[in-house]
Design a protein around this motif. Structure first.
Motif, PDB file in Angstrom:
ATOM      1  N   ILE A   1      -2.768   4.997  -4.832  1.00 46.28           N
ATOM      2  CA  ILE A   1      -3.149   5.777  -3.648  1.00 46.28           C
ATOM      3  C   ILE A   1      -3.301   7.252  -4.012  1.00 46.28           C
ATOM      4  O   ILE A   1      -4.267   7.917  -3.605  1.00 46.28           O
TER       5      ILE A   1
ATOM      6  N   THR B   1      -7.955  -0.960   3.799  1.00 47.81           N
ATOM      7  CA  THR B   1      -6.790  -1.324   4.599  1.00 47.81           C
ATOM      8  C   THR B   1      -6.371  -0.167   5.503  1.00 47.81           C
ATOM      9  O   THR B   1      -6.052  -0.358   6.684  1.00 47.81           O
ATOM     10  N   ILE B   2      -6.376   1.047   4.968  1.00 48.55           N
ATOM     11  CA  ILE B   2      -5.996   2.216   5.772  1.00 48.55           C
ATOM     12  C   ILE B   2      -6.990   2.425   6.912  1.00 48.55           C
ATOM     13  O   ILE B   2      -6.601   2.625   8.070  1.00 48.55           O
TER      14      ILE B   2
ATOM     15  N   PRO C   1      -9.297   0.775  -3.761  1.00 47.71           N
ATOM     16  CA  PRO C   1      -8.045   0.110  -3.397  1.00 47.71           C
ATOM     17  C   PRO C   1      -7.303   0.818  -2.257  1.00 47.71           C
ATOM     18  O   PRO C   1      -7.146   2.038  -2.269  1.00 47.71           O
ATOM     19  N   TYR C   2      -6.885  -0.002  -1.282  1.00 45.67           N
ATOM     20  CA  TYR C   2      -6.116   0.416  -0.108  1.00 45.67           C
ATOM     21  C   TYR C   2      -6.924   1.250   0.887  1.00 45.67           C
ATOM     22  O   TYR C   2      -6.464   1.478   2.000  1.00 45.67           O
TER      23      TYR C   2
ATOM     24  N   GLN D   1      -3.071  -8.752   2.343  1.00 45.75           N
ATOM     25  CA  GLN D   1      -2.661  -7.841   1.277  1.00 45.75           C
ATOM     26  C   GLN D   1      -1.759  -8.546   0.275  1.00 45.75           C
ATOM     27  O   GLN D   1      -1.856  -8.309  -0.946  1.00 45.75           O
TER      28      GLN D   1
ATOM     29  N   PRO E   1       1.379   0.917  -6.957  1.00 41.34           N
ATOM     30  CA  PRO E   1       0.577   1.177  -5.749  1.00 41.34           C
ATOM     31  C   PRO E   1       0.604   2.633  -5.295  1.00 41.34           C
ATOM     32  O   PRO E   1      -0.408   3.158  -4.830  1.00 41.34           O
ATOM     33  N   THR E   2       1.767   3.288  -5.425  1.00 41.64           N
ATOM     34  CA  THR E   2       1.827   4.703  -5.048  1.00 41.64           C
ATOM     35  C   THR E   2       0.915   5.549  -5.922  1.00 41.64           C
ATOM     36  O   THR E   2       0.220   6.450  -5.442  1.00 41.64           O
TER      37      THR E   2
ATOM     38  N   GLN F   1     -12.998  -6.143  -8.846  1.00 36.63           N
ATOM     39  CA  GLN F   1     -12.695  -5.519  -7.560  1.00 36.63           C
ATOM     40  C   GLN F   1     -13.738  -5.848  -6.504  1.00 36.63           C
ATOM     41  O   GLN F   1     -13.403  -5.997  -5.329  1.00 36.63           O
TER      42      GLN F   1
ATOM     43  N   GLU G   1      -3.920 -10.728  -1.843  1.00 31.96           N
ATOM     44  CA  GLU G   1      -4.619  -9.897  -2.841  1.00 31.96           C
ATOM     45  C   GLU G   1      -3.691  -9.512  -3.991  1.00 31.96           C
ATOM     46  O   GLU G   1      -4.074  -9.567  -5.166  1.00 31.96           O
ATOM     47  N   GLY G   2      -2.464  -9.109  -3.663  1.00 27.76           N
ATOM     48  CA  GLY G   2      -1.555  -8.620  -4.686  1.00 27.76           C
ATOM     49  C   GLY G   2      -0.986  -9.700  -5.585  1.00 27.76           C
ATOM     50  O   GLY G   2      -0.800  -9.469  -6.783  1.00 27.76           O
TER      51      GLY G   2
ATOM     52  N   ASN H   1     -12.304  -2.047   0.442  1.00 26.78           N
ATOM     53  CA  ASN H   1     -11.242  -2.118  -0.555  1.00 26.78           C
ATOM     54  C   ASN H   1     -11.780  -2.126  -1.975  1.00 26.78           C
ATOM     55  O   ASN H   1     -11.006  -2.339  -2.919  1.00 26.78           O
TER      56      ASN H   1
END
Length: 382
Positions: A327, A271-272, A267-268, A304, A323-324, A230, A307-308, A264
């Motif tokens: 988060i 980005t947020i 994770p995420y 993104q 992903p949900t 990571q 990355e994914g 990041n």
């Protein structure tokens, strides 16, 4: 005696009560763990940091010891020296640039606010009026507080807050100062933790002891895989975002994009935060607008996707988490463990739960099967 319907109702009630007790126990454990980490934060923080860095540095130590024939102590000393040189070079080159960018960003904030105010005045006058009323109310409260008693209380609260912040900064600095010491001894130690744990848990049945050691070993493997991969992924994302935004013409694009990429590591999270800061910058800066904002958003989407579909499959083992769920895990563990440390450890914790659950389920099924096969606890010969 109960009839069949009453037995079903009783079994449902007992099941619901059991689930409630289990959930309450989990919440209690989480709350106790959060309070413990909060109370001993500055004691445990350097240990956690040293463990995470040791996961990242251990392959280099093993390489230098095996391939170059150096001892562990010499290998660790060489890595420390290289790290100090790298930090010094980055600080000498990057720190002046960072200070300049931050200074320019602060100088540009009034201009950005003016552009935003003009935009809202033209496109959404009611929203601007509501915003101005909020600001006026805050200013009125501030003016009304200029009386002697309120001003004194405000000054006292400000002094207390400043003192607390200074204390936190000093405590944090002292805590991080011992990270290299912990890290050095973790890297040079010839210590078999799993053998030590096995020798100290002889009071457990053999099956339970092996299961415990398996779970701990699996958790360590997940931690190693996550942090080694990571951190590299976050650095690459930072470079891609920073370079893309700089080329697109977003002001302070490289600094903001690189910072968002590094964040990041959670994770995420980067980005947020990046979308919440960079898109307004692209929209309200001079020469900006909806097109530049769309370009910046497109850069985020492309990075993104890279990355994914490329970075994570190539660099790091998949966590198996949607992903949900990722988060949700970040916010859940951040809340449960009272802060940023929980957010950083969120994915390893969640991935460990997902990986360990099938094994734990099989183990529990075997235990219950054994009990059902011999419910009285008597031997087969009796």
């Amino acid at each position: 005696m109960l009839n069949l319907f009453q037995k079903k109702i009783a079994s449902y009630a007992i099941t619901a009560l059991s689930i409630t007790v289990i959930v309450a126990f989990i919440i209690l454990v989480m709350r106790a763990l959060g309070l413990f980490l909060d109370e001993f934060y500055y004691v445990l923080l350097p240990v956690f940091c040293a463990v995470i860095i040791s996961y990242i540095a251990e392959p280099a130590v093993i390489f230098m010891a095996d391939k170059l024939g150096l001892s562990k102590r010499v290998s660790v000393a060489a890595i420390f020296s290289l790290a100090i040189v790298a930090i010094a070079v980055v600080a000498a080159v990057g720190l002046p640039y960072l200070i300049e960018q931050i200074s320019n960003l602060i100088d540009n904030l009034p201009k950005l606010a003016k552009n935003a105010s003009s935009y809202f005045a033209e496109k959404a006058p009611k929203l601007r009026e509501a915003f101005q009323q909020v600001v006026s109310g805050l200013c009125g409260n501030f003016d009304a507080s200029q009386g002697g008693a309120k001003l004194a209380r405000g000054a006292t609260k400000l002094a207390a807050t400043a003192t607390a912040e200074i204390h936190n900064i000093v405590a944090l600095s002292a805590s991080l100062a011992v990270v290299p010491i912990y890290l050095y001894y973790m890297l040079v130690a010839e210590f078999d933790f799993y053998k030590w744990l096995k020798d100290r848990t002889t009071f457990l049945p053999d099956g339970a002891r092996e299961t415990l050691i398996f779970f701990i070993r699996r958790f360590s493997e997940i931690m190693q895989s996550f942090f080694r991969g990571q951190l590299l992924i976050a650095a690459i994302m930072g470079l891609l975002l920073g370079t893309g935004l700089k080329i697109a013409g977003v002001k302070f694009g490289f600094m903001l994009g690189f910072s968002a990429g590094l964040l990041n590591i959670i994770p995420y999270f980067g980005t947020i935060i990046g979308l919440g800061t960079i898109l307004p910058m692209a929209f309200f800066q001079e020469g900006g607008g909806i097109i530049l904002c769309a370009v910046a958003l497109g850069i985020f989407i492309v990075v993104q996707l890279i990355e994914g579909y490329i970075l994570t499959p190539k660099i790091m083992d998949k966590t198996g988490l949607h992903p949900t769920i990722i988060i949700f895990s970040v916010f859940f563990w951040g809340t449960a463990l009272n802060g940023i440390l929980g957010m950083i450890l969120a994915i390893p914790f969640s991935a460990f739960v997902v990986a360990a659950y099938p094994t734990l389920q099989r183990w529990m099924a075997e235990k219950f099967k054994d009990k059902e096969g011999n419910p009285s606890g008597e031997s087969e010969n009796s």
